[in-house]
Design a protein around this motif. Structure first.
Motif, PDB file in Angstrom:
ATOM      1  N   LEU A 225       0.899  -1.413   0.147  1.00  0.00           N
ATOM      2  CA  LEU A 225       0.036  -0.089  -0.114  1.00  0.00           C
ATOM      3  C   LEU A 225       0.841   1.168  -0.003  1.00  0.00           C
ATOM      4  CD1 LEU A 225      -2.872  -0.999   2.505  1.00  0.00           C
ATOM      5  CD2 LEU A 225      -2.999  -0.420  -0.043  1.00  0.00           C
ATOM      6  N   ALA A 226       1.935   1.245   0.816  1.00  0.00           N
ATOM      7  CA  ALA A 226       2.666   2.224   0.827  1.00  0.00           C
ATOM      8  C   ALA A 226       3.481   2.756  -0.475  1.00  0.00           C
ATOM      9  CB  ALA A 226       4.106   2.005   1.694  1.00  0.00           C
ATOM     10  N   GLN A 227       3.646   1.754  -1.542  1.00  0.00           N
ATOM     11  CA  GLN A 227       4.359   2.201  -2.783  1.00  0.00           C
ATOM     12  C   GLN A 227       3.168   2.545  -3.875  1.00  0.00           C
ATOM     13  OE1 GLN A 227       6.156  -1.720  -3.574  1.00  0.00           O
ATOM     14  NE2 GLN A 227       7.278  -1.675  -2.052  1.00  0.00           N
ATOM     15  N   GLN A 228       2.026   2.517  -3.412  1.00  0.00           N
ATOM     16  CA  GLN A 228       0.889   2.933  -4.519  1.00  0.00           C
ATOM     17  C   GLN A 228       0.559   4.411  -4.632  1.00  0.00           C
ATOM     18  OE1 GLN A 228      -0.433   0.326  -5.955  1.00  0.00           O
ATOM     19  NE2 GLN A 228       1.084  -0.794  -4.980  1.00  0.00           N
ATOM     20  N   LYS A 229       0.442   4.841  -5.829  1.00  0.00           N
ATOM     21  CA  LYS A 229       0.184   6.236  -5.948  1.00  0.00           C
ATOM     22  C   LYS A 229      -0.913   6.517  -5.096  1.00  0.00           C
ATOM     23  CE  LYS A 229      -0.384   9.343  -9.724  1.00  0.00           C
ATOM     24  NZ  LYS A 229      -0.691   9.525 -11.357  1.00  0.00           N
ATOM     25  N   GLY A 230      -0.885   7.767  -4.555  1.00  0.00           N
ATOM     26  CA  GLY A 230      -1.894   8.360  -3.839  1.00  0.00           C
ATOM     27  C   GLY A 230      -2.028   7.938  -2.298  1.00  0.00           C
ATOM     28  N   GLY A 231      -1.227   6.794  -2.097  1.00  0.00           N
ATOM     29  CA  GLY A 231      -1.127   6.335  -0.516  1.00  0.00           C
ATOM     30  C   GLY A 231      -1.997   5.304  -0.486  1.00  0.00           C
ATOM     31  N   ALA A 232      -2.127   4.771   0.963  1.00  0.00           N
ATOM     32  CA  ALA A 232      -2.886   3.583   1.498  1.00  0.00           C
ATOM     33  C   ALA A 232      -4.400   3.739   1.043  1.00  0.00           C
ATOM     34  CB  ALA A 232      -2.472   3.236   2.698  1.00  0.00           C
ATOM     35  N   SER A 233      -4.882   5.063   1.519  1.00  0.00           N
ATOM     36  CA  SER A 233      -6.482   5.276   1.301  1.00  0.00           C
ATOM     37  C   SER A 233      -6.817   5.190   0.201  1.00  0.00           C
ATOM     38  CB  SER A 233      -6.867   6.452   2.111  1.00  0.00           C
ATOM     39  OG  SER A 233      -6.524   6.465   3.536  1.00  0.00           O
ATOM     40  N   VAL A 234      -6.230   5.811  -0.700  1.00  0.00           N
ATOM     41  CA  VAL A 234      -6.638   5.770  -2.330  1.00  0.00           C
ATOM     42  C   VAL A 234      -6.425   4.314  -2.792  1.00  0.00           C
ATOM     43  CG1 VAL A 234      -6.099   6.349  -4.732  1.00  0.00           C
ATOM     44  CG2 VAL A 234      -6.016   8.364  -2.634  1.00  0.00           C
TER      45      VAL A 234
END
Length: 195
Positions: free
Chosen positions: A106-115
């Protein structure tokens, strides 16, 4: 689309609509026929609704349970100190538990964990939406049929046909059931499906 609530007296549907409307019709019938038995169902889930019919119509209406929320709506949170999230947009912060590898991804995803989580949930809802609706319809039909037709001819075979997605066999097996019970079972089972 099925009504929000429906009431049956024996094998006859006596009312359908919102809960106050259905409760009023049921109370009027019970006042005329004190030995009658009325069952009120949630029109979406076929859960039985417990209504206290003692007293006047106004007494009955004042004691009605709160209506169920639509599937895509969540109960309002009690007022609490403002915390993380965007309450004006309907974003509410809640806790979830994940394994470290999930947090790393999740930390590596664009926009962060929530997005990333919101996108995953939306995708899962889209991809399983039809299957979830079909299963909910089958479950509602099953609950209704068990209560209203459990002793009817071909009940067990009809349940098997329902869960086997065999609409033709299902409707054939229940064709001789009382019209109101048969028609309501079919409308529950196949609400969102074309003939």
């Amino acid at each position: 689309m099925n009504p929000a609530y429906v009431a049956f007296q024996n094998e006859h549907r006596i009312a359908a609509g919102d809960l106050p409307e259905v409760a009023r019709a049921a109370k009027q019938l019970l006042d005329r026929h004190t030995d009658a038995a009325v069952l009120v169902f949630n029109g979406r889930t076929s859960a039985l609704v417990d209504i206290d019919f003692r007293g006047s119509i106004d007494d009955v209406l004042a004691r009605l349970p709160m209506p169920a929320l639509p599937l895509d709506e969540e109960p309002a949170e009690p007022a609490a100190p403002r915390g993380p999230g965007r309450p004006k947009l309907g974003v509410v912060a809640r806790e979830i538990t994940l394994l470290p590898r999930h947090w790393d991804w999740l930390a590596q995803q664009k926009g962060g964990a929530s997005v990333a989580i919101r996108k995953l949930v939306d995708e899962a809802r889209r991809s399983s939406g039809d299957r979830d609706r079909t299963r909910s319809a089958q479950d509602a039909a099953y609950r209704f049929m068990t209560t209203m037709a459990g002793n009817r001819p071909h009940y067990e075979e009809a349940i098997r046909a329902l869960f086997a997605h065999d609409r033709r066999r299902f409707t054939t097996l229940i064709a001789d059931w009382p019209a109101d019970i048969r028609d309501h079972a079919v409308s529950l089972a196949y609400t969102d499906q074309a003939d």
